[in-house]
Structures are given as C-alpha cells and as structure tokens.
Design a protein around this motif. Structure first.
Motif, PDB file in Angstrom:
ATOM      1  N   PRO B 328       0.807  -1.225   0.000  1.00 22.05           N
ATOM      2  CA  PRO B 328       0.000   0.000   0.000  1.00 22.05           C
ATOM      3  C   PRO B 328       0.838   1.272   0.000  1.00 22.05           C
ATOM      4  O   PRO B 328       0.369   2.312  -0.472  1.00 22.05           O
ATOM      5  CB  PRO B 328      -0.823  -0.114   1.297  1.00 22.05           C
ATOM      6  CG  PRO B 328      -0.262  -1.232   2.059  1.00 22.05           C
ATOM      7  CD  PRO B 328       0.524  -2.089   1.151  1.00 22.05           C
ATOM      8  N   VAL B 329       2.090   1.193   0.490  1.00 21.23           N
ATOM      9  CA  VAL B 329       2.949   2.387   0.475  1.00 21.23           C
ATOM     10  C   VAL B 329       3.116   2.890  -0.956  1.00 21.23           C
ATOM     11  O   VAL B 329       3.116   4.103  -1.216  1.00 21.23           O
ATOM     12  CB  VAL B 329       4.333   2.055   1.086  1.00 21.23           C
ATOM     13  CG1 VAL B 329       5.266   3.230   0.940  1.00 21.23           C
ATOM     14  CG2 VAL B 329       4.173   1.672   2.537  1.00 21.23           C
ATOM     15  N   VAL B 330       3.237   1.956  -1.891  1.00 24.75           N
ATOM     16  CA  VAL B 330       3.384   2.351  -3.297  1.00 24.75           C
ATOM     17  C   VAL B 330       2.129   3.100  -3.750  1.00 24.75           C
ATOM     18  O   VAL B 330       2.208   4.111  -4.454  1.00 24.75           O
ATOM     19  CB  VAL B 330       3.632   1.109  -4.176  1.00 24.75           C
ATOM     20  CG1 VAL B 330       3.635   1.478  -5.656  1.00 24.75           C
ATOM     21  CG2 VAL B 330       4.959   0.454  -3.805  1.00 24.75           C
ATOM     22  N   HIS B 331       0.966   2.618  -3.334  1.00 25.53           N
ATOM     23  CA  HIS B 331      -0.292   3.265  -3.735  1.00 25.53           C
ATOM     24  C   HIS B 331      -0.432   4.635  -3.096  1.00 25.53           C
ATOM     25  O   HIS B 331      -0.975   5.560  -3.714  1.00 25.53           O
ATOM     26  CB  HIS B 331      -1.473   2.361  -3.383  1.00 25.53           C
ATOM     27  CG  HIS B 331      -1.413   1.038  -4.087  1.00 25.53           C
ATOM     28  ND1 HIS B 331      -1.377   0.933  -5.463  1.00 25.53           N
ATOM     29  CD2 HIS B 331      -1.346  -0.229  -3.610  1.00 25.53           C
ATOM     30  CE1 HIS B 331      -1.306  -0.350  -5.802  1.00 25.53           C
ATOM     31  NE2 HIS B 331      -1.290  -1.072  -4.698  1.00 25.53           N
ATOM     32  N   THR B 356      -8.773   3.004   4.890  1.00 24.66           N
ATOM     33  CA  THR B 356      -9.300   1.915   5.714  1.00 24.66           C
ATOM     34  C   THR B 356      -8.583   0.590   5.438  1.00 24.66           C
ATOM     35  O   THR B 356      -8.985  -0.448   5.916  1.00 24.66           O
ATOM     36  CB  THR B 356     -10.810   1.719   5.453  1.00 24.66           C
ATOM     37  OG1 THR B 356     -11.007   1.658   4.038  1.00 24.66           O
ATOM     38  CG2 THR B 356     -11.604   2.866   6.032  1.00 24.66           C
ATOM     39  N   ASP B 357      -7.504   0.646   4.661  1.00 26.27           N
ATOM     40  CA  ASP B 357      -6.744  -0.588   4.384  1.00 26.27           C
ATOM     41  C   ASP B 357      -5.927  -0.940   5.622  1.00 26.27           C
ATOM     42  O   ASP B 357      -5.062  -0.171   6.037  1.00 26.27           O
ATOM     43  CB  ASP B 357      -5.820  -0.348   3.174  1.00 26.27           C
ATOM     44  CG  ASP B 357      -5.043  -1.598   2.763  1.00 26.27           C
ATOM     45  OD1 ASP B 357      -4.713  -2.430   3.656  1.00 26.27           O
ATOM     46  OD2 ASP B 357      -4.761  -1.748   1.575  1.00 26.27           O
ATOM     47  N   PRO B 358      -6.210  -2.087   6.253  1.00 24.52           N
ATOM     48  CA  PRO B 358      -5.543  -2.412   7.525  1.00 24.52           C
ATOM     49  C   PRO B 358      -4.021  -2.451   7.432  1.00 24.52           C
ATOM     50  O   PRO B 358      -3.331  -2.291   8.435  1.00 24.52           O
ATOM     51  CB  PRO B 358      -6.107  -3.794   7.889  1.00 24.52           C
ATOM     52  CG  PRO B 358      -6.692  -4.333   6.637  1.00 24.52           C
ATOM     53  CD  PRO B 358      -7.090  -3.177   5.789  1.00 24.52           C
ATOM     54  N   ARG B 359      -3.490  -2.662   6.219  1.00 26.73           N
ATOM     55  CA  ARG B 359      -2.035  -2.748   6.110  1.00 26.73           C
ATOM     56  C   ARG B 359      -1.372  -1.390   6.295  1.00 26.73           C
ATOM     57  O   ARG B 359      -0.192  -1.303   6.618  1.00 26.73           O
ATOM     58  CB  ARG B 359      -1.635  -3.315   4.739  1.00 26.73           C
ATOM     59  CG  ARG B 359      -2.062  -4.756   4.516  1.00 26.73           C
ATOM     60  CD  ARG B 359      -1.790  -5.192   3.089  1.00 26.73           C
ATOM     61  NE  ARG B 359      -2.571  -4.427   2.130  1.00 26.73           N
ATOM     62  CZ  ARG B 359      -2.372  -4.457   0.817  1.00 26.73           C
ATOM     63  NH1 ARG B 359      -1.414  -5.193   0.316  1.00 26.73           N
ATOM     64  NH2 ARG B 359      -3.127  -3.749   0.004  1.00 26.73           N
ATOM     65  N   VAL B 360      -2.124  -0.314   6.049  1.00 22.52           N
ATOM     66  CA  VAL B 360      -1.468   0.993   6.017  1.00 22.52           C
ATOM     67  C   VAL B 360      -2.232   2.060   6.790  1.00 22.52           C
ATOM     68  O   VAL B 360      -1.705   3.133   7.050  1.00 22.52           O
ATOM     69  CB  VAL B 360      -1.255   1.415   4.535  1.00 22.52           C
ATOM     70  CG1 VAL B 360      -2.559   1.934   3.944  1.00 22.52           C
ATOM     71  CG2 VAL B 360      -0.170   2.452   4.390  1.00 22.52           C
ATOM     72  N   ALA B 361      -3.481   1.757   7.186  1.00 26.81           N
ATOM     73  CA  ALA B 361      -4.273   2.754   7.907  1.00 26.81           C
ATOM     74  C   ALA B 361      -3.550   3.162   9.182  1.00 26.81           C
ATOM     75  O   ALA B 361      -2.985   2.324   9.874  1.00 26.81           O
ATOM     76  CB  ALA B 361      -5.641   2.170   8.252  1.00 26.81           C
ATOM     77  N   GLY B 362      -3.560   4.431   9.485  1.00 29.14           N
ATOM     78  CA  GLY B 362      -2.936   4.889  10.723  1.00 29.14           C
ATOM     79  C   GLY B 362      -1.436   5.036  10.660  1.00 29.14           C
ATOM     80  O   GLY B 362      -0.795   5.381  11.645  1.00 29.14           O
ATOM     81  N   THR B 363      -0.819   4.765   9.508  1.00 26.05           N
ATOM     82  CA  THR B 363       0.637   4.944   9.421  1.00 26.05           C
ATOM     83  C   THR B 363       0.948   6.411   9.116  1.00 26.05           C
ATOM     84  O   THR B 363       0.173   7.087   8.457  1.00 26.05           O
ATOM     85  CB  THR B 363       1.254   4.086   8.324  1.00 26.05           C
ATOM     86  OG1 THR B 363       0.635   4.431   7.077  1.00 26.05           O
ATOM     87  CG2 THR B 363       1.063   2.611   8.598  1.00 26.05           C
ATOM     88  N   PRO B 364       2.101   6.895   9.597  1.00 28.37           N
ATOM     89  CA  PRO B 364       2.446   8.303   9.360  1.00 28.37           C
ATOM     90  C   PRO B 364       2.468   8.652   7.866  1.00 28.37           C
ATOM     91  O   PRO B 364       2.018   9.743   7.489  1.00 28.37           O
ATOM     92  CB  PRO B 364       3.840   8.454   9.980  1.00 28.37           C
ATOM     93  CG  PRO B 364       4.063   7.255  10.797  1.00 28.37           C
ATOM     94  CD  PRO B 364       3.093   6.210  10.430  1.00 28.37           C
ATOM     95  N   ALA B 365       2.985   7.759   7.027  1.00 30.24           N
ATOM     96  CA  ALA B 365       3.100   8.072   5.602  1.00 30.24           C
ATOM     97  C   ALA B 365       1.719   8.346   5.008  1.00 30.24           C
ATOM     98  O   ALA B 365       1.526   9.332   4.287  1.00 30.24           O
ATOM     99  CB  ALA B 365       3.776   6.920   4.863  1.00 30.24           C
TER     100      ALA B 365
END
Lengths: 120, 414
Positions: B328-331, B356-365
């Motif tokens: 998801p970081v790429v997206h 809302t993607d659990p892999r990336v939700a809430g990450t600083p990026a």
C-alpha cells in the motif's frame, strides 16, 4: 549435515483437510519419500498418529505427572518427520519446500548436532 | 616510508576480501575475524619496518591463514566431526607452508577467487534463514567491518544486545549449515534479491534519522556499490545503487539547522550533483526496469534541481511499480503523485480506499499524504489531519515537522 524436517499441519488453515494425509493425494508422500531415497539423502522418517493420541509426561518433585494431549494447547499438529543428510542448509530448505503438505502446513528445519547420534 | 596509517588504509581496502576468503576456508566467521585481526596487527608491526608488500591482500590472507591454523591446532575439539576440513587439500586450500612468496600459485592469492569470496560472504550474511536484524548486523559487522559497538550505535541498540545478536547469528550460520559459497544459478537471483533488501533496509535506517544517519547511508551506498561491481549485469543491483545515490544526494538540503526540510522547500543548490550525475549515468546503462529500476527512475525524475518533477510520468511509474509490489505504500505514493499531476481532489480519490486498508491505515506516511492533499484542496480538516499524522510517528524529527505543518495549516485557516 543432517537435518530434521518436522512436518506440521496448520490448524488455522482455511480448509484443513479432514484427513491431513489427503492434502493432494496420499501417494504424494510415497513419491516424496522415494525421491529422498533415490537422491541418497534419506536417513529416516516416520508418520505420527494424530495429536489426540498424544500423552505428556513430566516428573516434578518426585511425582510423575501424566496428562492427555500435548504440553501446550498451542503446540503444532505434527504429522511426522524426515531425517535427511545433505551438504548445506539450502539443500535442506529445497527438500522442505517439496514436502507434500507445505502449501497449507509448514516444515521446521532443524540441524542435528553432529556426533550426537544414538544408534541401536 | 610506510606508516601505521598507510598500513591501516591498505588493510581497510583488503579487509572484506581477506575475511571472506578465510570464512570460506574455515566455515567459521568468528575464527576468520580473529585470524584477520591478528594479521592486521602483524601488518601494523611489519609494514612500517619492511615497507608495503607487493601484494598486500595476499600477504594478509597468508598471514591470517597461518594464524588460523595455529589457533586451530591449539583447539583439539576442532578436529571432531562436523567441522569443515582444515586439512582440505582442494586446489584452493593448500596449507600456508606453500605460500612464502607472492607467486600466484600460493594460497589465497587468486584474485578471481577473492572477488567470488566477497559475494559468498555477503550472500551468507544475508541468507533468508536469518532474521532481518541478524542480516543487517552481520553485514555491517563482517562486510563493512564495523566493530560490535559501532554496529550497536548505528542501530540504536545496546552494545551487549548487539554482541549477543551477532553471536547467535554466527551460530545459526555455522550450526545451521549456511555455506560461504555462491549458489547455483537458479538459486542466485533469489539470494541476491535478499541482499538488495538488506542494503535497502540499512539505507532506510540511516535515511529516517537525518541528523545522525549519515554514516549508515554511506555504508549502504558502499555496499550497493560493491554489489554492483560484483554483479555488473544485474540491472536491479545497478538500480539500487542509483536509487540510494539519488536519495542521499538530497541529504544536505534535507536536514538544515536541526529541521527536516520537505522536498518542495529544499534548497536545490545543496543537492549533491556528483551523486545525481553518477546515478543518471548508471541508469542510462541499465534499461530494463524491475522494482528498484522503477524506484530509481522515479527518484531520477525528482532529482533535477532546475525543473519541477514530471508528476504525470511519476504517477505512471508508481502504477507500474504497484504491479511488481502491491504494498500500500506504493499506492500512497501514487496518490501523492496523482495529486500533483491532476489536482488534490484526484489524489484524494486515489487515497480514499487506503484510509481503511488495515495494512497501512494509521501509518504516518498515509496520514501525512492525506493531510497534505486536504490542505492543498483547501479543506478545513487539514490541520487535524496533520496532528493525527504527528501522533502516529515515533520519529522525533518527523513529528516536529508534522506538528509544524499542523500549525501552519491552522494559521491559514484550513
């Protein structure tokens, strides 16, 4: 170098096969064993009866404690093991990746301590 | 006149080769390091007196090998089963008794063998059976040649913890049967892929600490350069080196007066042009883009000090990268690029499912990208969004920067 391949079923797999030996076809195990044998790397191996047949023994403060089942609830569901003799970890990993249930289960690869064989 | 300083410099040049050759022969990294250390002490004593040998690498390898054999003879248990044969008599493993001259036939003097040995060492340190922490620690300790406590300091870990980690990792290599050899051609790509991941991880650790991470970034670039030299036909290795050069080129502009300066506000005159030029030249030679190739191409598009980045092309490159690497970081990065290319609302549309993607939700990026797009779209929640991003990060420099963005956003009323 000798390695133990501990073969486990994955209890959390979406569709655990009713009979773990039916992941694929039971002949897959015979073919795999034959492949190990003809490669000259097979030292030994056994299948194990299901985890419900497990009994755990401990001795604490002089008392023998015998209980039904594995030591921990979370212990893996071991199907069996192979003992192989191959030149390097990479070779052991390649064989482990061919174990018939590896797409749903998992294989632990443990190096055997050299010189520690107990032979009958 | 050869000084101790000269000896140290020459030793640094040859260190990795000598360690690698000894490690392959002995099958034991710690024994190799001990022997190499003694060879260094011998060089520091002899070279200022006798002058530099014609082939210092050969001298060091031979001396280290003799020391290793001496140590081995003192340790009776080394002759038990399971140890790689110290008595091996393959054509590469003759006893050092043969090697009193610098002739090519003597032990450890084949330069082709030595180059292969360093690759074998790197591959062993980065074996996938080792944890990422172990891979990073081993590579910094044995390939780069940092001391235990230096590795600990770089990675912000207590020295005894790092020593323990290294001891365990070396035990896994030895007892687990990880060999110091370049694997067969079908296994090699996967193993090299792992090395690239380790080098990138080392670089990232340095990059996320703009104040103190310089040495780690430089060591990662050195590693990438060695890998590229050893595997010149591997386009992804070329691309990795280019990517790191391009990212590191911006460091002098990225950390100024104790603050992180974002890309848009960097003083481009501070960008390192030699690094950018080298990266551009490297990329021109390797046309087939894999994942690092795409990332390097993106970095290259952002590295022209005189031009705005070509955002539509960057957005397309991120889309292509997404097909290699579905992370998801790429997206998120693609959403940012689309925001620049087609306007912030377009970017927000791409970003929406990721919130809302659990892999990336809430990450600083993700939260920072969201806040930036909201601000540029003139949305009032931008200030709150920046605050959320600030709370999500544990990196002090990053948090300070994000809080500052929140403050600015509130001041301008968005």
């Amino acid at each position: 170098m000798k390695y133990l391949l501990l073969i486990a079923n994955d209890p959390d797999a979406w569709d655990p096969p009713a009979n773990p030996y039916d992941d694929g076809v039971i002949e897959d195990w015979a073919l795999y064993t034959a492949a190990l044998r003809s490669a000259g790397v097979l030292v030994g191996g056994h299948a194990l009866h299901g985890r419900d047949t497990t009994t755990t023994v401990q001795v604490r403060e002089g008392k023998r404690l015998v209980s039904d089942g594995a030591y921990a609830e979370t212990t893996e569901d071991l199907l069996g093991y192979y003992l192989i003799d191959v030149p390097s970890l990479d070779d052991a990993l390649d064989w482990a990746a061919r174990v018939p249930n590896v797409r749903t289960g998992s294989v632990e690869v443990r190096p055997v301590t050299p010189g520690s064989e107990a032979v009958p | 006149m050869t000084t101790v300083g000269d000896a140290a410099r020459v030793w640094t040049e040859h260190r990795a080769h000598v360690v690698a050759t000894l490690a392959r022969r002995l099958g034991d990294l710690q024994m190799a390091e001990d022997a190499v250390q003694e060879a260094y002490l011998a060089a520091a004593r002899c070279w200022p007196v006798d002058g530099l040998p014609d082939r210092p690498g050969a001298w060091l390898t031979t001396t280290a090998w003799r020391r290793a054999l001496d140590d081995a003879r003192k340790r009776a248990r080394l002759l038990s089963a399971g140890q790689p044969a110290l008595e091996a008599t393959t054509s590469r493993d003759r006893t050092p008794g043969d090697a009193t001259t610098d002739s090519g036939a003597a032990v450890g003097l084949d330069p082709v063998a030595a180059a292969d040995d360093v690759l074998a060492l790197v591959l062993a340190c980065c074996h996938p059976a080792l944890s990422p922490e172990a891979q990073v620690a081993l590579t910094l300790r044995h390939v780069v040649g940092l001391a235990d406590r230096e590795v600990a300091a770089r990675l912000l870990v207590a020295a005894p913890t790092m020593t323990k980690r290294l001891v365990r990792a070396r035990a896994k290599i030895k007892q687990g049967g990880i060999r110091f050899e370049v694997p067969t051609t079908d296994r090699l790509p996967g193993r090299v892929h792992e090395v690239r991941a380790v080098i990138h991880l080392i670089f990232t650790q340095g990059y996320t600490d703009p104040e103190h991470g310089g040495p780690l970034c430089q060591e990662a670039i050195w590693l990438a350069r060695q890998l590229h030299r050893m595997l010149p036909a591997d386009n992804e290795c070329t691309a990795l080196l280019s990517l790191l050069l391009l990212q590191h080129a911006r460091c002098p502009a990225r950390w100024v007066a104790g603050k992180v300066i974002p890309y848009d506000q960097q003083d481009r005159a501070r960008w390192s042009s030699p690094a950018i030029l080298e990266a551009r030249r490297l990329l021109a030679e390797s046309p087939v883009p894999g994942p690092y190739g795409l990332q390097a191409a993106i970095a290259l598009l952002r590295s022209d000090p005189d031009r705005e980045p070509a955002w539509p092309m960057i957005a397309d490159l991120y889309a292509a990268l997404g097909r290699w690497d579905d992370s998801p970081v790429v997206h998120v990065n693609r959403a940012v690029a689309v925001g620049h290319a087609d306007g912030p609302h377009a970017g927000l549309a791409v970003l929406a499912p990721l919130l809302t993607d659990p892999r990336v939700a809430g990450t600083p990026a993700l939260l920072a990208a969201h806040a930036d797009l909201l601000e540029r779209a003139g949305e009032p929640e931008a200030g709150q969004a920046w605050e959320r991003a600030a709370r999500a990060t544990s990196n002090p420099a990053e948090r300070a920067h994000l809080r500052h963005r929140a403050l600015l956003a509130r001041q301008t009323g968005t």
